[in-house]
Design an enzyme around this catalytic site. Sequence first.
Site, PDB file in Angstrom:
ATOM      1  CB  SER A 110      -0.828   0.035   1.251  1.00  0.00           C
ATOM      2  OG  SER A 110      -1.685   0.977   1.253  1.00  0.00           O
ATOM      3  N   GLY A 111       0.483   1.948  -0.891  1.00  0.00           N
ATOM      4  CA  GLY A 111       1.200   3.325  -1.054  1.00  0.00           C
ATOM      5  C   GLY A 111       2.454   3.117  -1.784  1.00  0.00           C
ATOM      6  CB  THR A 115      -3.752   3.942  -7.747  1.00  0.00           C
ATOM      7  OG1 THR A 115      -4.140   2.748  -6.953  1.00  0.00           O
ATOM      8  CG2 THR A 115      -4.736   4.660  -8.507  1.00  0.00           C
ATOM      9  CG  ASN A 160      -1.665   5.555  -0.650  1.00  0.00           C
ATOM     10  OD1 ASN A 160      -1.494   6.621  -0.814  1.00  0.00           O
ATOM     11  ND2 ASN A 160      -1.966   4.651  -1.523  1.00  0.00           N
ATOM     12  CB  SER A 163      -5.045   3.785   0.770  1.00  0.00           C
ATOM     13  OG  SER A 163      -5.069   2.252   0.664  1.00  0.00           O
ATOM     14  CB  SER A 164      -6.992   1.317  -4.135  1.00  0.00           C
ATOM     15  OG  SER A 164      -6.099   2.068  -4.771  1.00  0.00           O
ATOM     16  N   GLY A 390      -2.773  -2.942  -2.112  1.00  0.00           N
ATOM     17  CA  GLY A 390      -1.419  -3.465  -1.967  1.00  0.00           C
ATOM     18  C   GLY A 390      -1.434  -4.128  -0.646  1.00  0.00           C
ATOM     19  CD  GLU A 392      -4.293  -2.692   3.648  1.00  0.00           C
ATOM     20  OE1 GLU A 392      -4.085  -1.386   2.897  1.00  0.00           O
ATOM     21  OE2 GLU A 392      -5.449  -2.792   3.774  1.00  0.00           O
TER      22      GLU A 392
HETATM   23  N1  LIG Z   1       5.120   8.171  -9.899  1.00  0.00           N
HETATM   24  C1  LIG Z   1       4.830   9.103  -9.015  1.00  0.00           C
HETATM   25  N2  LIG Z   1       4.989  10.198  -8.890  1.00  0.00           N
HETATM   26  C2  LIG Z   1       4.661  10.849  -8.046  1.00  0.00           C
HETATM   27  N3  LIG Z   1       4.048  10.509  -6.951  1.00  0.00           N
HETATM   28  C3  LIG Z   1       3.911   9.163  -6.991  1.00  0.00           C
HETATM   29  C4  LIG Z   1       4.008   8.464  -7.876  1.00  0.00           C
HETATM   30  N4  LIG Z   1       3.570   7.235  -7.577  1.00  0.00           N
HETATM   31  C5  LIG Z   1       2.881   7.502  -6.541  1.00  0.00           C
HETATM   32  N5  LIG Z   1       2.866   8.550  -6.029  1.00  0.00           N
HETATM   33  C6  LIG Z   1       2.687   9.265  -4.698  1.00  0.00           C
HETATM   34  O1  LIG Z   1       2.491   8.015  -3.822  1.00  0.00           O
HETATM   35  C7  LIG Z   1       0.929   8.184  -3.351  1.00  0.00           C
HETATM   36  C8  LIG Z   1       0.487   6.829  -3.260  1.00  0.00           C
HETATM   37  O2  LIG Z   1       0.518   5.997  -4.440  1.00  0.00           O
HETATM   38  P1  LIG Z   1      -0.609   5.125  -4.909  1.00  0.00           P
HETATM   39  O3  LIG Z   1      -1.842   5.385  -4.534  1.00  0.00           O
HETATM   40  O4  LIG Z   1      -0.479   4.929  -6.623  1.00  0.00           O
HETATM   41  O5  LIG Z   1      -0.287   3.748  -3.968  1.00  0.00           O
HETATM   42  P2  LIG Z   1      -0.928   2.510  -4.284  1.00  0.00           P
HETATM   43  O6  LIG Z   1       0.254   1.546  -4.312  1.00  0.00           O
HETATM   44  O7  LIG Z   1      -2.155   2.285  -5.149  1.00  0.00           O
HETATM   45  O8  LIG Z   1      -1.391   2.134  -2.695  1.00  0.00           O
HETATM   46  P3  LIG Z   1      -2.805   1.469  -2.446  1.00  0.00           P
HETATM   47  O9  LIG Z   1      -2.348   0.112  -2.212  1.00  0.00           O
HETATM   48  O10 LIG Z   1      -3.155   1.978  -0.989  1.00  0.00           O
HETATM   49  O11 LIG Z   1      -3.470   1.844  -2.999  1.00  0.00           O
HETATM   50  C9  LIG Z   1       0.170   8.759  -4.349  1.00  0.00           C
HETATM   51  O12 LIG Z   1      -0.958   9.404  -3.966  1.00  0.00           O
HETATM   52  C10 LIG Z   1       1.361   9.978  -5.099  1.00  0.00           C
HETATM   53  O13 LIG Z   1       1.152  11.067  -4.149  1.00  0.00           O
HETATM   54 MG   LIG Z   2      -4.199   2.132  -5.032  1.00  0.00          MG
END
Ligand SMILES: Nc1ncnc2c1ncn2[C@@H]1O[C@H](COP(=O)(O)OP(=O)(O)OP(=O)(O)O)[C@@H](O)[C@H]1O
Ligand SMILES: [Mg+2]
Length: 1107
Positions: A110-111, A115, A160, A163-164, A390, A392
């Site tokens: 997660s994070g 996404t 996050n 977070s999804s 992700g 967690e």
């Molecule tokens: N390529 C990137 N460039 C800039 N910031 C990023 C990038 N990827 C992720 N982030 C930052 O990290 C945060 C978390 O990313 P994201 O929501 O994609 O995580 P995740 O893997 O989908 O988590 P979860 O499993 O909780 O959904 C985003 O809100 C963004 O602020």
């Molecule tokens: Mg996500």
Amino acid sequence: MAKMEVKMSLLDDMIGVGDMVLLEPLNEDSFINNLKKRFDHNEVYTYIGSVVISINPYRSLPIYTPEKVEEYRNRNFYELSPHIFALSDEAYRSLRDQDKDQCILITGESGAGKTEASKLVMSYVAAVCGKGAEVNQVKEQLLQSNPVLEAFGNAKTVRNDNSSRFGKYMDIEFDFKGDPLGGVISNYLLEKSRVVKQPRGERNFHIFYQILSGASEDFLCKLKLERDFSRYNYLGLDSAKVNGVDDAANFRTVRNAMQIVGFMDHETQSVFEVVAAVLKLGNIEFKPESRVNGLDESKIKDKNELKEICELTGIDQSVLERAFSFRTVEAKQEKVSTTLNVAQAYYARDALAKNLYSRLFSWLVTRINESIKAQTKVRKKVMGVLDIYGFEIFEDNSFEQFIINYCNEKLQQIFIELTLKEEQEEYIREGIEWTHIEYFNNAIICDLIENNQTGILAMLDEECLRPGTVTDDTFLEKLNQVCATHQHFESRMSKCSRFLNDTSLPHSCFRIQHYAGKVMYQVEGFVDKNNDLLYRDLSQAMWKASHSLIKALFPEGNPAKINLKRPPTAGSQFKASVATLMKNLQTKNPNYIRCIKPNDKKAAHIFNDALVCHQIRYLGLLENVRVRRAGYAFRQAYEPCLERYKMLCKQTWPHWRGPARAGVEVLFNELEIPEEEFSFGRSKIFIRNPRTLFKLEDLRKQRLEDLATLIEKIYRGWKCRTRFLLMKKSQIVIASWYRRYAQQKKYQKIKSSAIIVQSYIRGWKARKLLRELKHQKRCNEAATIIAAYWHGTQARRELKRLKEEARRKHAVAVIWAYWLGLKVRREYRKFFRANAGRKIYEFTLQRLMQKYFLEMKNKMPSLSPIDKNWPARPYLFLDSTHKELKRIFHLWRCKKYRDQFTDQQKLIYEEKLEASELFKDKKALYPASVGQPFQGAYLEISKNPKYKKLKDAVDEKIIIAEVVNKINRANGKATSRIFLLTKNNVLLADQKSGNIKSEVPLGDVTKVSMSSQNDGFFAVHLKEGSEAAGKGDFLLSSDHLIEMATKLYRTTLSQTKQKLNIEISDEFLVQFRQDKVCVKFIQGSQKNGNIPTCKRKNNRLLEVAVP
Ligand SMILES: Nc1ncnc2c1ncn2[C@@H]1O[C@H](COP(=O)(O)OP(=O)(O)OP(=O)(O)O)[C@@H](O)[C@H]1O
Ligand SMILES: [Mg+2]
């Protein structure tokens, strides 16, 4: 070689190594250092072969611009520095050009940035695929589905901020050209417990905060909401605001996105009404109320909120209130209703809120799918993008985390299956020399969770379905019994003594050693959450709502469709959907993005070695590099390989006759590819280094270009030749036509010249001849004229001579005659003079008379007495003779005519003559009577028996028998009478009976009067004092007046030798008894047509109107 150098840019200016396969030496430290070094230089992407490692930079980097998209477009994977775009491009091109369905698997905790990565992939594909109004709309709808789903399905967690809280797999569908057609989204288990409760430091789903911050006052009022977060029990207060997140702006974005995706206004409105209802449900509070029978009962504290919810959703307040107070259990047609205590009421409320929200979420996904689904039925190519929650680890991990982590285990499993295990097994299968590489296979953990008999999910289901009291503790007990010996299962209560004294593990928990670390799960709530029970009373209450969306969300509330069967548990549902997903992924070509989180603080520039190291370990990235390095970067069956590269070698191009493998061997030998770069497997060729593949691809590209040029050359040559031949042919045709035309022209010119020359010559000749002929003619004419003149002269001379001679002869004769006359006159003068004149006169007269009579003899007219012709008089002196002759001739021919008559005719003519003498030029009726034959006895009395008596009474010969009108003296009206004239008498008899009315001897008739006009009236005057005269004179009218008067006249004359007086006058007197009446005839009255009418005017006057 020059080309190869250009492509080496992955190695050029490289920070650390871009591809971990090239890392030397390869160990954990060097791996992390390489990542760190690159991370510090803003290089967040690194490859392991074709796998992309992405480290979350936690800040925006300028590497996603449209220029970057263009840079990576249509470039080889290793050509540029590692990027998520390179992977996206590779996947898209492989889908478009090689017709292989793709899936992009994004994993990480997660994070870690899954996404974000998925959105980057989608936006890249959207940027490079086809364009056009329709395609752009599809793209826009696909991209805009993200903000909608994120607002409803994402929340801030400690790990996050976005977070999804649901799993998402999206299939983007393309047509054969690579243009997007639409998509299908599948969602996996939403973490709905978050709706009613959030761990410390976390928030509820974004949408709640977005509505309260972003909606207008008006809209809030409609939804019966207040802007203040603290008004709502379901909203965790401690972290209601997230740094850097503008909920209000995001609300506008979401509404806009909903509109673009295709939500109707009323649908959006309904969705927000449901969200408001969920939020307000949290504010319903219950208080205990004891009943007499000792049962606990609950009561709603403040019904205002309930009322508003009911107004929003159109549910009957009493129905909902009852649903919160009672629970009805139906079994075998029996209904048992029990009251709910306060705890149960709260449970029911939360269950309702969770169910409402999660069902709304699923409805949203279905609705979006409806909008974005491909509109055509053509074959589609698919690119799947998997972005799932992700792995967690929280302080308190519950059923949801268990499910989420299980899902991640499965994804790790598929990664292992497809990259580590499958790859190594393939080398062995293909007979490639291979030293096995050790790696951790998490299949054992997956089995611990999903095994159908002994798996934790199966245990949970068994416990949920078991009769008797079931609690989370009994479930844990069961786990302790069944899983105690499992390597990855830890529990204080298990028979395994290892953890008996582990104080870090509470009694109410169990721990699982996941591939990514140990996670301790609080068993509390597992059974309930797995059961996912919503009291039937509540679902029925929802179904009764007049709000159509809410009604549709609870179809099972319809009493007509009551189903007593238990619905499948949440765990088993999830397991089944994950299994389907895995199956789906296996049919596609996988592309991996492995996301790594550099620190736990969501901060930029911090690279926590330990944290990264942990992730690298559990993701098995080192093993991944090792397998990759020992193995081969690329493999392909011989047939497609030969098919793809056969144009690079003369022996294999265009056709290779023989086994494909031999062909590939020949090809590789020909291309002089170093032997260590490839291996021949049983059915596939293995290429060690990607660069070799690129070299092949380059050569192919070059060769294709050459071939294209060759084809173009031949085609152009053919085209030019064909054109040339056509032009040549056409030129010959044109030339021949032109020559013909030119020759025709020339010939015509020569011909016309010849004709002109000829005509001149002919003209000249003709003129010459004409001249000669004219000369000759003139000569001839001159001769003729001369001759004519000569003859004329001769003739005139002769004529003159003859005239002279004749004159002389005549003169001699005249002189002779004169002389002779003189001589005779001298001799006979004494005899001649005395009577010669009279004799000559008489002789001439005689001669003329003779001539006249002879001519008259021939000119005599016809013998008809009425012929008026008579020849004209020839000589005046014969005028009287001529008239006399005419009279004599007429008398003679009349005599001749009369001589022909019989006695009868003679009588008739005498009568007619008599009539003419009496009436001609006196009475207007006369001319009409001339043509009528006088018949006398018109009425044949002897033949008619009716008149027998009359016949007998008259024994004399009847001269006239005719019906006449007797005019009544009194009034002038007429009565029919028979008029008889015999030798001695005139009789009048009744016409009908034949009785004699009057009989007058002819001697008593003195006079007959009549008018001069064209009428048949006549009066018979009687001798005064005679026997018959007593009654007075007769005034009669007859059609045969002329005949009657004539016959009366002639008979009277022959009998009495006296002429009967016939008076013709238009006014005469008639004796009626004593009186004399004047009868007056007036002409010109047309009153009664052509019939004369008689009218008594007064005592003395009787007027007869004659037409
Ligand atoms: N390529 C990137 N460039 C800039 N910031 C990023 C990038 N990827 C992720 N982030 C930052 O990290 C945060 C978390 O990313 P994201 O929501 O994609 O995580 P995740 O893997 O989908 O988590 P979860 O499993 O909780 O959904 C985003 O809100 C963004 O602020
Ligand atoms: Mg996500």
